[in-house]
Write a protein that holds these residues in place. Structure first.
Motif, mmCIF file in Angstrom:
data_model
loop_
_atom_site.group_PDB
_atom_site.id
_atom_site.type_symbol
_atom_site.label_atom_id
_atom_site.label_comp_id
_atom_site.label_asym_id
_atom_site.label_seq_id
_atom_site.Cartn_x
_atom_site.Cartn_y
_atom_site.Cartn_z
ATOM 1 N N ASN A 1 -6.301 6.446 -63.331
ATOM 2 C CA ASN A 1 -5.361 5.374 -62.977
ATOM 3 C C ASN A 1 -5.058 5.406 -61.487
ATOM 4 O O ASN A 1 -4.738 6.457 -60.939
ATOM 5 C CB ASN A 1 -4.048 5.561 -63.749
ATOM 6 N N ASP B 1 -6.354 -2.675 -66.219
ATOM 7 C CA ASP B 1 -5.491 -2.016 -67.198
ATOM 8 C C ASP B 1 -4.392 -2.960 -67.689
ATOM 9 O O ASP B 1 -4.016 -3.883 -66.972
ATOM 10 C CB ASP B 1 -4.849 -0.801 -66.507
ATOM 11 N N LYS C 1 -8.941 -3.917 -70.218
ATOM 12 C CA LYS C 1 -8.240 -3.068 -71.195
ATOM 13 C C LYS C 1 -7.090 -3.864 -71.772
ATOM 14 O O LYS C 1 -6.176 -4.273 -71.061
ATOM 15 C CB LYS C 1 -7.696 -1.798 -70.508
ATOM 16 N N GLU D 1 -8.921 2.624 -63.044
ATOM 17 C CA GLU D 1 -8.094 1.676 -63.795
ATOM 18 C C GLU D 1 -6.997 1.153 -62.874
ATOM 19 O O GLU D 1 -6.210 1.933 -62.333
ATOM 20 C CB GLU D 1 -7.474 2.359 -65.023
ATOM 21 N N GLU E 1 -9.813 8.977 -70.508
ATOM 22 C CA GLU E 1 -8.842 8.576 -69.498
ATOM 23 C C GLU E 1 -8.007 9.794 -69.121
ATOM 24 O O GLU E 1 -7.472 10.486 -69.996
ATOM 25 C CB GLU E 1 -7.925 7.455 -70.011
HETATM 26 CA CA CA Z 1 -4.588 3.369 -67.832
#
Ligand code: CA
Ligand code: C2E
Ligand code: CA
Ligand code: CA
Length: 280
Positions: A119, A181, A202, A151, A58
């Motif tokens: 993200n 997320d 997640k 995400e 990530e």
């Molecule tokens: Ca994230």
């Protein structure tokens, strides 16, 4: 007594305008930092719980301010979202993250069996053409779509469910993976979850971290894992800090984990070395 009260009011006012000034200067400095390319990314491994292999990373934004030192994304991402700077910041993160993975591929001499997760803020989904930003990042880096994961948070769905559905389908059509997320902390309806092309849930750190002390957290994580499995989605647990948590998550059937137990977010070179050492 009265004097004391008015004193308080003045104090609050003073604090208020100080906070506003600080926020404004942070915004100005963030704008400058983006323009001057003074942000960078750190990369945290996503680890397969069964095999221990690194499956991806990530990308997390970092800002080392020349005078103030490291400023946390918890502080500057909200400023970026309120000011609209999240659009150039988010586009930068997509390009820098894909460029880094392409660099690792070149260093290794062939495409690594890992992907990069980036993200994307709900604000960017509403203000920017995320599909074209993703396409541009893939074209520029030369990466295949399945090397990238986006995400997003539940707040994306809540404010514009139909708009987001279209965008996610277009991203999905590029072969790019999609992760929800911080799952469980927002208010998205389960009906939407099922209709959207989401590959991964997640599980938020606030449910994972207390599992060893708190039965309710275990129950919540178990429920999310059951939901994901019923909907054909994979799962990633955030905030895994101990080997005991790894064992618990494996016994519950979780697929992938991320957390300080494996590694903190690392600079590019160290992330690449971490991958080489784990996937030898
Ligand atoms: Ca994230
Ligand atoms: P997030 O997307 O939930 O990212 C995970 C956060 O948890 C990261 O914080 C990571 O450093 C931290 N973390 C990972 N493992 C552990 C652990 O075992 N224990 C603990 N206590 N923390 C762990 P970070 O890097 O400070 O980022 C905070 C948030 O800022 C992110 O939360 C994300 O919402 C946002 N953010 C960071 N970079 C970007 C970006 O490029 N774009 C956008 N839109 N948001 C970003
Ligand atoms: Ca998260
Ligand atoms: Ca989180």
């Amino acid at each position: 007594k009265r004097a004391k009260h008015s004193g308080h009011a003045e104090l609050y006012q003073a604090c208020d305008s100080t906070a506003a000034r600080q926020r404004f200067s942070l915004e100005t400095e963030l704008r400058r930092a983006i323009e001057r390319d003074q942000l960078h990314l750190a990369f945290q491994p996503l680890v397969d719980l069964k095999s221990g292999a690194v499956l991806g990373f990530e990308a997390l934004a970092r800002w080392d301010h020349p005078e103030k030192g490291a400023i946390s994304p918890v502080e500057f991402i909200p400023v970026a979202e309120e000011s609209g700077l999240i659009v150039p910041l988010g586009r930068w993160a997509l390009r820098a993250a894909t460029r880094t993975l392409a660099e690792w591929d070149r260093k290794a001499g062939s495409p690594l069996p890992v992907h990069m997760a980036v993200n994307v803020s709900a604000v960017q989904f509403h203000r920017d053409d995320v599909v074209s930003a993703v396409e541009a990042a893939l074209a520029e880096s030369g990466l295949a779509g399945n090397r990238l994961k986006i995400e997003l948070t539940e707040s994306c769905i809540v404010s514009d469910p139909d708009g987001i559905a279209q965008v996610l389908r277009a991203i999905h059509d590029l072969d790019v993976m999609i992760a929800m997320d911080d799952f469980g902390t927002g208010y998205s309806s389960l009906a939407y979850l099922q209709q959207l092309p989401i590959n991964v849930l997640k599980i938020d750190r606030s449910f994972v971290a207390p599992m060893l002390q708190d039965k309710d957290s275990v129950a919540i994580v178990r429920a999310i894992l059951g939901l994901a499995s019923a909907l054909g989605m994979a799962t990633t647990a955030e905030g895994v800090e101990s080997p005991e948590l790894v064992e618990t998550l494996i016994s519950l059937g979780c697929d992938v984990a991320q957390g300080y137990h494996f590694a903190r977010p690392l600079p590019s070179d160290e992330a690449y070395a971490y991958f080489r050492s784990r996937n030898a």
